[in-house]
Design a protein around this motif. Structure first.
Motif, PDB file in Angstrom:
ATOM      1  N   ARG A 151      37.972  34.390 -30.960  1.00 28.47           N
ATOM      2  CA  ARG A 151      38.554  35.125 -32.087  1.00 28.47           C
ATOM      3  C   ARG A 151      39.033  34.178 -33.192  1.00 28.47           C
ATOM      4  N   VAL A 152      38.511  32.948 -33.127  1.00 28.25           N
ATOM      5  CA  VAL A 152      38.764  31.957 -34.179  1.00 28.25           C
ATOM      6  C   VAL A 152      37.419  31.600 -34.809  1.00 28.25           C
ATOM      7  N   LEU A 153      37.278  31.829 -36.094  1.00 24.47           N
ATOM      8  CA  LEU A 153      36.033  31.527 -36.794  1.00 24.47           C
ATOM      9  C   LEU A 153      36.099  30.091 -37.305  1.00 24.47           C
ATOM     10  N   VAL A 154      35.205  29.238 -36.806  1.00 28.73           N
ATOM     11  CA  VAL A 154      35.162  27.828 -37.211  1.00 28.73           C
ATOM     12  C   VAL A 154      34.162  27.679 -38.353  1.00 28.73           C
ATOM     13  N   THR A 155      34.614  27.103 -39.457  1.00 24.60           N
ATOM     14  CA  THR A 155      33.780  26.963 -40.648  1.00 24.60           C
ATOM     15  C   THR A 155      33.991  25.587 -41.269  1.00 24.60           C
ATOM     16  N   PHE A 156      33.296  25.330 -42.373  1.00 27.29           N
ATOM     17  CA  PHE A 156      33.583  24.115 -43.141  1.00 27.29           C
ATOM     18  C   PHE A 156      33.552  24.432 -44.622  1.00 27.29           C
ATOM     19  N   THR A 157      34.194  23.580 -45.393  1.00 26.66           N
ATOM     20  CA  THR A 157      34.137  23.647 -46.840  1.00 26.66           C
ATOM     21  C   THR A 157      33.687  22.283 -47.342  1.00 26.66           C
ATOM     22  N   PRO A 158      32.770  22.217 -48.297  1.00 29.32           N
ATOM     23  CA  PRO A 158      32.278  20.916 -48.774  1.00 29.32           C
ATOM     24  C   PRO A 158      33.368  20.120 -49.487  1.00 29.32           C
ATOM     25  N   SER A 159      33.380  18.808 -49.244  1.00 34.17           N
ATOM     26  CA  SER A 159      34.297  17.927 -49.956  1.00 34.17           C
ATOM     27  C   SER A 159      33.956  17.934 -51.436  1.00 34.17           C
ATOM     28  N   ARG A 160      34.973  17.983 -52.278  1.00 35.24           N
ATOM     29  CA  ARG A 160      34.732  17.978 -53.715  1.00 35.24           C
ATOM     30  C   ARG A 160      34.441  16.587 -54.241  1.00 35.24           C
TER      31      ARG A 160
ATOM     32  N   GLN B 246      41.777  17.683 -45.109  1.00 34.10           N
ATOM     33  CA  GLN B 246      40.949  17.390 -43.945  1.00 34.10           C
ATOM     34  C   GLN B 246      40.549  18.683 -43.229  1.00 34.10           C
ATOM     35  N   ALA B 247      41.514  19.585 -43.097  1.00 33.51           N
ATOM     36  CA  ALA B 247      41.257  20.845 -42.402  1.00 33.51           C
ATOM     37  C   ALA B 247      42.398  21.811 -42.715  1.00 33.51           C
ATOM     38  N   ARG B 248      42.162  23.085 -42.418  1.00 30.82           N
ATOM     39  CA  ARG B 248      43.214  24.088 -42.571  1.00 30.82           C
ATOM     40  C   ARG B 248      42.927  25.238 -41.625  1.00 30.82           C
ATOM     41  N   VAL B 249      43.984  25.915 -41.213  1.00 28.46           N
ATOM     42  CA  VAL B 249      43.827  27.140 -40.440  1.00 28.46           C
ATOM     43  C   VAL B 249      44.392  28.283 -41.287  1.00 28.46           C
ATOM     44  N   THR B 250      43.608  29.330 -41.451  1.00 28.12           N
ATOM     45  CA  THR B 250      44.002  30.471 -42.279  1.00 28.12           C
ATOM     46  C   THR B 250      44.289  31.663 -41.379  1.00 28.12           C
TER      47      THR B 250
ATOM     48  N   VAL C 222      32.830  39.215 -36.482  1.00 29.80           N
ATOM     49  CA  VAL C 222      31.608  38.501 -36.122  1.00 29.80           C
ATOM     50  C   VAL C 222      31.060  39.145 -34.851  1.00 29.80           C
ATOM     51  N   ASN C 223      29.870  39.692 -34.955  1.00 33.12           N
ATOM     52  CA  ASN C 223      29.231  40.397 -33.831  1.00 33.12           C
ATOM     53  C   ASN C 223      30.157  41.449 -33.232  1.00 33.12           C
ATOM     54  N   GLY C 224      30.861  42.152 -34.099  1.00 30.95           N
ATOM     55  CA  GLY C 224      31.725  43.237 -33.668  1.00 30.95           C
ATOM     56  C   GLY C 224      33.111  42.835 -33.237  1.00 30.95           C
ATOM     57  N   SER C 225      33.368  41.536 -33.100  1.00 30.74           N
ATOM     58  CA  SER C 225      34.683  41.052 -32.678  1.00 30.74           C
ATOM     59  C   SER C 225      35.491  40.633 -33.902  1.00 30.74           C
ATOM     60  N   GLU C 226      36.727  41.128 -34.005  1.00 26.71           N
ATOM     61  CA  GLU C 226      37.549  40.786 -35.158  1.00 26.71           C
ATOM     62  C   GLU C 226      38.171  39.405 -34.992  1.00 26.71           C
ATOM     63  N   MET C 227      38.062  38.590 -36.016  1.00 25.20           N
ATOM     64  CA  MET C 227      38.657  37.266 -36.025  1.00 25.20           C
ATOM     65  C   MET C 227      40.134  37.360 -36.412  1.00 25.20           C
ATOM     66  N   LEU C 228      40.941  36.506 -35.830  1.00 25.25           N
ATOM     67  CA  LEU C 228      42.365  36.453 -36.166  1.00 25.25           C
ATOM     68  C   LEU C 228      42.718  35.207 -36.972  1.00 25.25           C
ATOM     69  N   TYR C 229      41.846  34.207 -36.921  1.00 31.64           N
ATOM     70  CA  TYR C 229      42.085  32.961 -37.660  1.00 31.64           C
ATOM     71  C   TYR C 229      40.748  32.406 -38.148  1.00 31.64           C
ATOM     72  N   VAL C 230      40.804  31.685 -39.264  1.00 30.68           N
ATOM     73  CA  VAL C 230      39.656  30.920 -39.752  1.00 30.68           C
ATOM     74  C   VAL C 230      40.062  29.450 -39.752  1.00 30.68           C
ATOM     75  N   LEU C 231      39.356  28.647 -38.964  1.00 30.56           N
ATOM     76  CA  LEU C 231      39.624  27.212 -38.861  1.00 30.56           C
ATOM     77  C   LEU C 231      38.555  26.486 -39.677  1.00 30.56           C
ATOM     78  N   THR C 232      38.987  25.813 -40.737  1.00 28.93           N
ATOM     79  CA  THR C 232      38.058  25.225 -41.704  1.00 28.93           C
ATOM     80  C   THR C 232      38.244  23.720 -41.791  1.00 28.93           C
ATOM     81  N   PHE C 233      37.133  22.983 -41.743  1.00 33.12           N
ATOM     82  CA  PHE C 233      37.154  21.528 -41.881  1.00 33.12           C
ATOM     83  C   PHE C 233      36.475  21.136 -43.184  1.00 33.12           C
ATOM     84  N   CYS C 234      37.035  20.155 -43.847  1.00 33.59           N
ATOM     85  CA  CYS C 234      36.476  19.666 -45.102  1.00 33.59           C
ATOM     86  C   CYS C 234      35.466  18.567 -44.781  1.00 33.59           C
TER      87      CYS C 234
END
Length: 245
Positions: free
Chosen positions: A71-80, A88-92, A117-129
């Motif tokens: 229930r944690v969506l792991v993603t990334f954001t491109p470095s500017r 470096q990272a953030r949890v939303t 995601v695939n019917g399961s609700e996410m509670l957090y988004v974990l993002t790495f730069c």
């Protein structure tokens, strides 16, 4: 975020087999020329490997065992830029205090966009730069992982862990917070039976790219805070008016 434009945004975003999570290349040098003839299917799956690592951390660290990675969506954001310094990272969190779905501000209720995601609700988004995060020293990368996971509420209700006092997110001292994370990392690494789970963090972005023929990860919009109370009140008023007529 209270303008007309945000009111038209969807309250829910869903990804599944028919509409998969959007994947993008992680570019070590910032140039898209290196993408020629590189099949994404054989590339290093950063989000998949990071999700596995975080699940292992949660299983082995007593203070993080409340985290349920499905229930944690792991993603990334491109470095500017190419600087090693910066985000470096953030949890939303996708809920408000105590896991509430909405929060009132003045006469209006607000809701964070809900992610499924695939019917399961996410509670957090974990993002790495990326690639910035990957180009940090190994130990600092692991401290960052623990740092972000520790922000997750012990109740795992979509809210953040809240500390007493004025500085509710990092307690009264960020240095002490990071020092505690370093202690947790040390305990985690001591006699770990399966070091392969975090071995990829020993490589920088260029080395991972060269060894695997590329790096990919998921990129999703940052969750928006949307007004819901005003729209709901207006809809109710219109319905009542039509019934009176």
């Amino acid at each position: 975020m209270t303008g007309t434009r945000n009111r038209s945004l969807p309250l829910e975003l869903r990804w599944d087999a028919r509409r998969p999570l959007p994947a993008r290349w992680v570019l070590p040098d910032g140039s898209r020329q290196q993408l020629r003839e590189r099949p994404a299917a054989t590339a290093f799956d950063f989000c998949g490997r990071m999700r596995t690592l975080c699940a292992d951390v949660a299983a082995r660290c007593e203070e993080l065992r409340h985290i349920h990675m499905p229930r944690v969506l792991v993603t990334f954001t491109p470095s500017r830029n190419r600087s090693r310094y910066g985000l470096q990272a953030r949890v939303t969190p996708l809920r408000f205090r105590d896991g509430s779905l909405t929060r009132r501000h003045g006469p209006t209720d607000y809701q964070v966009q809900r992610f499924f995601v695939n019917g399961s609700e996410m509670l957090y988004v974990l993002t790495f730069c990326l690639p910035r995060f990957l180009d940090q020293p190994f130990h600092e990368k692991l401290v960052t992982v623990f740092h972000e996971l520790y922000h997750v509420s012990p109740r795992f209700d979509g809210d953040l862990r809240r500390h007493p006092g004025r500085y509710t997110v990092h307690s009264h001292s960020k240095d002490l917070y990071d020092s505690r994370m370093a202690e947790l990392v040390k305990d985690y690494l001591t006699e770990h039976p399966k070091p392969d789970v975090f071995r990829f963090l020993r490589s920088g972005s260029r080395e991972l790219w060269d060894n695997h023929g590329g790096i990919t990860g998921f990129v999703v919009p940052r969750p928006k805070l949307l007004p819901v109370g005003v729209a709901s009140a207006r809809s109710a008023a219109r319905k009542l008016e039509s019934e009176v007529r």
